[in-house]
Design an enzyme around this catalytic site. Sequence first.
Site, PDB file in Angstrom:
ATOM      1  N   ASP A 176     -16.823   9.070  -2.295  1.00 15.14           N
ATOM      2  CA  ASP A 176     -15.590   8.951  -1.533  1.00 15.14           C
ATOM      3  C   ASP A 176     -15.263  10.334  -0.977  1.00 15.14           C
ATOM      4  O   ASP A 176     -15.873  11.340  -1.364  1.00 15.14           O
ATOM      5  CB  ASP A 176     -14.466   8.443  -2.452  1.00 15.14           C
ATOM      6  CG  ASP A 176     -13.208   8.039  -1.700  1.00 15.14           C
ATOM      7  OD1 ASP A 176     -13.237   7.982  -0.454  1.00 15.14           O
ATOM      8  OD2 ASP A 176     -12.174   7.784  -2.357  1.00 15.14           O
ATOM      9  N   ARG A 233       0.887  -1.176   0.000  1.00 14.50           N
ATOM     10  CA  ARG A 233       0.000   0.000   0.000  1.00 14.50           C
ATOM     11  C   ARG A 233       0.915   1.212   0.000  1.00 14.50           C
ATOM     12  O   ARG A 233       1.601   1.496   0.992  1.00 14.50           O
ATOM     13  CB  ARG A 233      -0.906  -0.027   1.239  1.00 14.50           C
ATOM     14  CG  ARG A 233      -1.878   1.149   1.346  1.00 14.50           C
ATOM     15  CD  ARG A 233      -2.703   0.998   2.613  1.00 14.50           C
ATOM     16  NE  ARG A 233      -3.472   2.184   2.913  1.00 14.50           N
ATOM     17  CZ  ARG A 233      -4.753   2.389   2.587  1.00 14.50           C
ATOM     18  NH1 ARG A 233      -5.400   1.465   1.917  1.00 14.50           N
ATOM     19  NH2 ARG A 233      -5.379   3.493   2.935  1.00 14.50           N
ATOM     20  N   ARG A 267     -14.147  -6.690   2.318  1.00 14.04           N
ATOM     21  CA  ARG A 267     -12.715  -6.580   2.069  1.00 14.04           C
ATOM     22  C   ARG A 267     -12.008  -7.854   2.544  1.00 14.04           C
ATOM     23  O   ARG A 267     -11.089  -8.355   1.886  1.00 14.04           O
ATOM     24  CB  ARG A 267     -12.127  -5.358   2.792  1.00 14.04           C
ATOM     25  CG  ARG A 267     -12.497  -4.007   2.197  1.00 14.04           C
ATOM     26  CD  ARG A 267     -11.811  -3.741   0.861  1.00 14.04           C
ATOM     27  NE  ARG A 267     -10.357  -3.770   0.967  1.00 14.04           N
ATOM     28  CZ  ARG A 267      -9.599  -2.743   1.355  1.00 14.04           C
ATOM     29  NH1 ARG A 267     -10.169  -1.591   1.692  1.00 14.04           N
ATOM     30  NH2 ARG A 267      -8.282  -2.844   1.395  1.00 14.04           N
ATOM     31  N   GLN A 319     -10.270  -2.874  -2.960  1.00 12.18           N
ATOM     32  CA  GLN A 319     -11.541  -2.302  -2.520  1.00 12.18           C
ATOM     33  C   GLN A 319     -12.642  -2.600  -3.522  1.00 12.18           C
ATOM     34  O   GLN A 319     -13.755  -2.990  -3.155  1.00 12.18           O
ATOM     35  CB  GLN A 319     -11.397  -0.788  -2.345  1.00 12.18           C
ATOM     36  CG  GLN A 319     -12.704  -0.074  -2.014  1.00 12.18           C
ATOM     37  CD  GLN A 319     -13.262  -0.460  -0.661  1.00 12.18           C
ATOM     38  OE1 GLN A 319     -12.598  -0.322   0.346  1.00 12.18           O
ATOM     39  NE2 GLN A 319     -14.502  -0.944  -0.640  1.00 12.18           N
ATOM     40  N   CYS A 339     -16.327   3.764   0.235  1.00 15.21           N
ATOM     41  CA  CYS A 339     -15.191   2.904   0.570  1.00 15.21           C
ATOM     42  C   CYS A 339     -14.660   3.150   1.975  1.00 15.21           C
ATOM     43  O   CYS A 339     -13.887   2.322   2.482  1.00 15.21           O
ATOM     44  CB  CYS A 339     -14.083   3.063  -0.469  1.00 15.21           C
ATOM     45  SG  CYS A 339     -13.533   4.762  -0.705  1.00 15.21           S
ATOM     46  N   HIS A 377      -7.172   1.337  -6.713  1.00 13.77           N
ATOM     47  CA  HIS A 377      -7.501   0.648  -5.457  1.00 13.77           C
ATOM     48  C   HIS A 377      -8.294  -0.624  -5.800  1.00 13.77           C
ATOM     49  O   HIS A 377      -9.480  -0.751  -5.476  1.00 13.77           O
ATOM     50  CB  HIS A 377      -8.317   1.569  -4.552  1.00 13.77           C
ATOM     51  CG  HIS A 377      -8.341   1.145  -3.118  1.00 13.77           C
ATOM     52  ND1 HIS A 377      -7.763  -0.032  -2.663  1.00 13.77           N
ATOM     53  CD2 HIS A 377      -8.896   1.741  -2.009  1.00 13.77           C
ATOM     54  CE1 HIS A 377      -7.948  -0.132  -1.372  1.00 13.77           C
ATOM     55  NE2 HIS A 377      -8.619   0.928  -0.945  1.00 13.77           N
TER      56      HIS A 377
END
Length: 321
Positions: free
Chosen positions: A240, A118, A308, A148, A280, A145
């Site tokens: 988001d 990450r 997730r 996700q 998210c 991403h």
Amino acid sequence: MGVKLEYLNVNKKPLKGRDFLTLADYTQEEIYYLLYLADDLKRKKQNGYVYEPLKGKTLGMIFEKSSTRTRISFEAGIYQLGGTGLFLNANDLQLGRGEEVSDTAKILSGYLDGVMIRTYSQEMVTELAENATIPVINGLTDLYHPCQVLADLQTIKEVKGSLENIKMAYIGDGNNMVHSLMFAAAIMGMEFTAATPPEYEPDAAVTEKAEKLAEVNNGKIQVVHDPADAVHEADVVYTDVWASMGQEAEQAKREQDFAGFQVDGKLLELAKPDVTFMHCLPAHRGEEVTADVIDGKHSVVFQQAENRLHAQKALMVALMR
């Protein structure tokens, strides 16, 4: 279209050894395989079934960006699968002191069975994967991403029963989430519309690639500047934060620029009556979304967050087993 459950046969390892850098590297069939595997692993956990196909395996988890969901879901996931997760802060590695990414990749390949990273730079993830002999999973970059969004697809399939004939609207910043959502929608044959302020559109090259993927999968990708146009008759509405990690200094300006892009009850009324709201997380109630929406009857944000764990367990099983 779907993938039959016999694809879950443990003797079939169609993705073994692959990297997971972006959803655009995967076919519709391969993504369906991962989703069915995620569903299977979720049922096993809910039923208390101990399933440890990664016993003796070790996942290295490199973090340049802090995290809640990514770290906990991967660390818990590898443990539940019988393996071990090693948290590797980038500042504690020689990467943080200037060691070449290629050298780090080769070293880690001798110690580990897989790497999740990450970080900020997609180029770093790509270089790591090019030089590693073990699977590399993109846990997040400034560009994509994919983990996700794999969980998002699982959630939509659970709630709607299918990914077919789904219209998704995204409201807000044209960030890494939009890029991965566009790829997912294009590959799975969904209709996707992103509504952003003009100066915050998704990356043009990513949009063009998504449009090409949509052409061959009967999907549709659009970018507009009016949230109402995007949300009209949508099955799923997604948003988001307006300022992502690393953009904190832009918070005040972005709050002004995103005026009119808040997802509230009035905007949601333009969608279908059974619309599903997604985010998210982390969320800033009162900014990109009102509390009554994110905490309301249409919201699935915590189901989405839980997935997730299951989607990433599916990734690890498929790539590392």
